[in-house]
Write an enzyme that holds these catalytic residues in place. Structure first.
Site, PDB file in Angstrom:
ATOM      1  N   GLU A 277       0.896  -1.176   0.000  1.00  0.00           N
ATOM      2  CA  GLU A 277       0.000   0.000   0.000  1.00  0.00           C
ATOM      3  C   GLU A 277       0.920   1.207   0.000  1.00  0.00           C
ATOM      4  O   GLU A 277       1.492   1.555   1.036  1.00  0.00           O
ATOM      5  CB  GLU A 277      -0.856   0.008   1.277  1.00  0.00           C
TER       6      GLU A 277
ATOM      7  N   CYS B  25      -1.906   9.295   2.532  1.00  0.00           N
ATOM      8  CA  CYS B  25      -1.633   8.756   1.197  1.00  0.00           C
ATOM      9  C   CYS B  25      -2.714   9.125   0.192  1.00  0.00           C
ATOM     10  O   CYS B  25      -2.452   9.330  -0.981  1.00  0.00           O
ATOM     11  CB  CYS B  25      -1.510   7.245   1.274  1.00  0.00           C
TER      12      CYS B  25
ATOM     13  N   GLU C 181      -6.759  -3.437   0.762  1.00  0.00           N
ATOM     14  CA  GLU C 181      -7.073  -3.635   2.178  1.00  0.00           C
ATOM     15  C   GLU C 181      -8.502  -3.146   2.443  1.00  0.00           C
ATOM     16  O   GLU C 181      -9.168  -2.608   1.565  1.00  0.00           O
ATOM     17  CB  GLU C 181      -6.073  -2.871   3.062  1.00  0.00           C
TER      18      GLU C 181
HETATM   19  P1  NAP Z   1       8.508   4.699   4.632  1.00  0.00           P
HETATM   20  O1  NAP Z   1       9.671   5.585   4.834  1.00  0.00           O
HETATM   21  O2  NAP Z   1       8.436   3.899   3.407  1.00  0.00           O
HETATM   22  O3  NAP Z   1       8.460   3.752   5.938  1.00  0.00           O
HETATM   23  C1  NAP Z   1       7.403   2.860   6.152  1.00  0.00           C
HETATM   24  C2  NAP Z   1       7.863   1.753   7.094  1.00  0.00           C
HETATM   25  O4  NAP Z   1       8.876   0.990   6.448  1.00  0.00           O
HETATM   26  C3  NAP Z   1       8.482   2.275   8.380  1.00  0.00           C
HETATM   27  O5  NAP Z   1       8.102   1.438   9.439  1.00  0.00           O
HETATM   28  C4  NAP Z   1       9.963   2.173   8.089  1.00  0.00           C
HETATM   29  O6  NAP Z   1      10.739   2.089   9.236  1.00  0.00           O
HETATM   30  C5  NAP Z   1      10.011   0.881   7.308  1.00  0.00           C
HETATM   31  N1  NAP Z   1      11.211   0.708   6.489  1.00  0.00           N
HETATM   32  C6  NAP Z   1      12.050   1.641   6.003  1.00  0.00           C
HETATM   33  N2  NAP Z   1      13.017   1.071   5.257  1.00  0.00           N
HETATM   34  C7  NAP Z   1      12.795  -0.264   5.279  1.00  0.00           C
HETATM   35  C8  NAP Z   1      13.429  -1.394   4.695  1.00  0.00           C
HETATM   36  N3  NAP Z   1      14.513  -1.257   3.905  1.00  0.00           N
HETATM   37  N4  NAP Z   1      12.915  -2.611   4.911  1.00  0.00           N
HETATM   38  C9  NAP Z   1      11.818  -2.768   5.673  1.00  0.00           C
HETATM   39  N5  NAP Z   1      11.176  -1.746   6.266  1.00  0.00           N
HETATM   40  C10 NAP Z   1      11.647  -0.501   6.056  1.00  0.00           C
HETATM   41  O7  NAP Z   1       7.159   5.531   4.713  1.00  0.00           O
HETATM   42  P2  NAP Z   1       6.741   6.660   5.746  1.00  0.00           P
HETATM   43  O8  NAP Z   1       7.537   7.878   5.483  1.00  0.00           O
HETATM   44  O9  NAP Z   1       6.727   6.094   7.116  1.00  0.00           O
HETATM   45  O10 NAP Z   1       5.223   6.876   5.321  1.00  0.00           O
HETATM   46  C11 NAP Z   1       4.845   7.684   4.260  1.00  0.00           C
HETATM   47  C12 NAP Z   1       4.542   6.901   3.003  1.00  0.00           C
HETATM   48  O11 NAP Z   1       3.553   5.905   3.255  1.00  0.00           O
HETATM   49  C13 NAP Z   1       3.951   7.788   1.927  1.00  0.00           C
HETATM   50  O12 NAP Z   1       4.514   7.465   0.683  1.00  0.00           O
HETATM   51  C14 NAP Z   1       2.477   7.448   1.965  1.00  0.00           C
HETATM   52  O13 NAP Z   1       1.771   7.735   0.776  1.00  0.00           O
HETATM   53  C15 NAP Z   1       2.520   5.986   2.269  1.00  0.00           C
HETATM   54  N6  NAP Z   1       1.239   5.510   2.806  1.00  0.00           N
HETATM   55  C16 NAP Z   1       0.456   4.707   2.019  1.00  0.00           C
HETATM   56  C17 NAP Z   1      -0.786   4.290   2.481  1.00  0.00           C
HETATM   57  C18 NAP Z   1      -1.711   3.449   1.651  1.00  0.00           C
HETATM   58  O14 NAP Z   1      -2.692   2.919   2.192  1.00  0.00           O
HETATM   59  N7  NAP Z   1      -1.497   3.300   0.357  1.00  0.00           N
HETATM   60  C19 NAP Z   1      -1.206   4.679   3.752  1.00  0.00           C
HETATM   61  C20 NAP Z   1      -0.366   5.491   4.515  1.00  0.00           C
HETATM   62  C21 NAP Z   1       0.857   5.893   4.041  1.00  0.00           C
HETATM   63  P3  NAP Z   1      11.288   3.410   9.987  1.00  0.00           P
HETATM   64  O15 NAP Z   1      10.495   4.571   9.529  1.00  0.00           O
HETATM   65  O16 NAP Z   1      11.064   3.072  11.389  1.00  0.00           O
HETATM   66  O17 NAP Z   1      12.722   3.496   9.605  1.00  0.00           O
END
Ligand code: NAP
Length: 480
Positions: free
Chosen positions: A248, A283, A461
């Site tokens: 997602e 998002c 989802e």
């Molecule tokens: P993110 O930087 O991609 O991080 C998401 C999760 O992934 C965090 O728990 C992060 O850990 C973890 N993570 C980071 N690198 C990883 C790796 N190499 N392997 C495994 N896990 C890893 O995203 P965010 O900044 O938290 O959230 C914003 C993004 O989420 C936006 O792009 C938004 O559009 C998207 N989003 C999508 C939806 C949907 O339903 N489509 C809903 C909400 C948000 P840490 O941050 O703890 O390092």
């Protein structure tokens, strides 16, 4: 608020990390440290997966009714802790209390919805003939790994009923940015679910997320987050084994205004669609407003006036409409995109600056921002900011509007604004987005699948398909 000294949940025990390291968590409105959580390590992930594997046979052996009863009890307890979770979550995320309140309720509703669907996980009998009986059954994967982002911490961590009703056990990795509510969740899970069925390992992506993805006992990974991390997870998973990864991911979602739309109504909707209560960190935010020539000037001035009127301040105050950004990283990214938009020639019509006043001297503040005259070659048209920047784009005819709507790598949501039913249905057919609103924005409805096309993701989802996705189909041939 009391200082939170968080713990992880592994095998029914609230624990520190094996390495003894911690991650501080900061109130983004004040930059004060308000708590800490253990910095989970590969060793902790190993222990959590082992606990989930150990718990799996007994959990999968329970009847659907037993699983549903346990999950409903968990949902009741989650609801009863609503106030405590909300207080922590507002301080830890900076999201406005009036909007965030809904997240715990939505998590509980998700639990209740899936708790009622267990017996719908049906197989089939297949009349393939040849003097034989063919039937199929749906089996759980075993251990599911779920990795979630910072913007809706409790909502995304707490709604694990779909994998559990399907018979799986789970290891959840919350975001390091707003991890404190996960600690309360750990207590609730410990008190309501059998040990090891749900495990929560806090920590960062490198130390906890990546080892979870790579763990050989985790075949099913459910990820919510950004496109770059989604791609990294697909790559990491593929280096280890064949895995089922649902994603997602982000969006750069269009709100397409048709010429018959009411300018006042659509301007209100454009502001609501940006989810400024989350400072645009949502998002599904409709961050590209596509406006026809005839309505352009009027909608630009109405939207700018509404955004200028947004009340910023303490996110715990009920009257506040926008709080700080979630983290320094999020603030810096937003400020960078404001600079880029100026350099690319977009016209700033609202915000773009830090709010003034003593309460905004510390913290990660930026006013909700609107750029007009955005064109498809600009980076704020093409790239997800995940911040409070709305881009207004002008178009001349429907063909151009549809081309602009689909001219990005994403395809999560879209909104279409018109009273012309035929125009709305045609546009809904043509737009490449997993979730389309006609004359609405932002809202989610349980049972209607949410997820993205293009690079916005794989899988859905909030619907029955989500639950099916946590099962593998087994087909049995019986020679009679
Ligand atoms: P993110 O930087 O991609 O991080 C998401 C999760 O992934 C965090 O728990 C992060 O850990 C973890 N993570 C980071 N690198 C990883 C790796 N190499 N392997 C495994 N896990 C890893 O995203 P965010 O900044 O938290 O959230 C914003 C993004 O989420 C936006 O792009 C938004 O559009 C998207 N989003 C999508 C939806 C949907 O339903 N489509 C809903 C909400 C948000 P840490 O941050 O703890 O390092």
């Amino acid at each position: 608020m009391e200082h939170i000294d968080g713990r992880m949940l592994i095998g029914g025990e609230l624990v520190e990390s094996a390495g003894g390291a911690w991650l501080d968590s900061v109130d983004p409105a004040t930059e004060e440290i308000i708590g800490r959580v253990p910095a989970g390590s590969p060793e902790d992930i190993g222990a959590a997966v082992e606990a989930a594997s150990d718990a799996f046979p007994e959990w999968a052996g329970k009847s659907m009714q037993e699983r549903a009863d346990i999950l409903r009890e968990y949902g009741r307890r989650l609801r009863s802790e609503h106030k405590r979770i909300l207080e922590i979550e507002v301080r830890d995320t900076g999201n406005s209390v009036s909007k965030l309140r809904h997240d715990v309720v939505a998590a509980v509703r998700g639990v209740e919805y899936f708790a009622g669907l267990g017996t719908e996980l049906k197989g089939e009998t297949i009349p393939a003939g040849g003097g034989s009986l063919h039937y199929s059954v749906r089996e759980p994967y075993g251990v599911v790994g779920r990795i979630v982002p910072f913007n809706h911490p409790i909502l995304f961590a707490a709604k694990f009923a779909a994998p559990l009703m399907a018979g799986n056990c789970i290891v959840i990795k919350p975001s390091e940015q707003s991890p404190l509510s996960a600690s309360v969740l750990g207590e609730i899970v410990r008190d309501t679910l059998p040990p090891g069925v749900v495990n929560i390992v806090t920590g960062d992506g490198r130390g906890a997320g990546d080892p979870l993805v790579r763990h050989p006992a985790v075949k099913r990974i459910s990820f919510i987050g950004s496109v770059p991390t989604g791609l990294a997870i697909q790559r990491a998973a593929a280096e280890v084994a064949v895995k089922h990864v649902s994603l997602e991911l982000g969006g750069k979602n269009p709100l397409i205004v048709f010429p018959d739309a009411d300018p006042e109504e659509v301007s209100t909707a454009a502001v609501a669609g940006m989810n400024f209560g989350w400072q645009g960190q949502s998002c599904g935010s409709t961050s590209r407003l596509l406006v026809p020539d005839a309505l352009y000037s009027e909608i630009v001035s109405r939207v700018a006036a509404k955004v200028d009127a947004i009340v910023m301040g303490d996110p715990g105050d009920e009257s506040v409409q926008a709080g700080p950004m979630n983290s320094r990283g999020q603030l810096d990214k937003t400020l960078r995109y404001i600079d880029i938009a100026h350099e690319d020639g977009a016209r700033l019509v609202a915000g773009g600056v830090r709010p003034t006043g003593p309460q905004f001297e510390r913290g990660y503040w930026v006013r909700p921002t609107v750029f007009a005259d955005v064109t498809s070659d600009m980076r704020i048209f093409r790239e997800e900011v995940f911040g409070p920047i709305l881009s207004i784009v002008r178009y001349s005819d429907v063909e151009e509007a549809m081309r602009l709507a689909n001219d990005v790598e994403y395809g999560l949501t879209a909104s279409i604004w018109t009273n012309d039913l035929t125009a709305a249905m045609r546009a809904a057919q043509r737009v490449r987005a997993g979730y389309v609103w006609v004359n609405d924005t932002s809202r989610h409805f349980l049972g209607t699948g949410f997820g993205g096309m293009n690079n916005s993701g794989v899988g859905r989802e909030e619907c029955f398909d989500e639950m099916l996705s946590y099962t593998e189909l087994k087909t049995v041939h019986v020679r009679v």
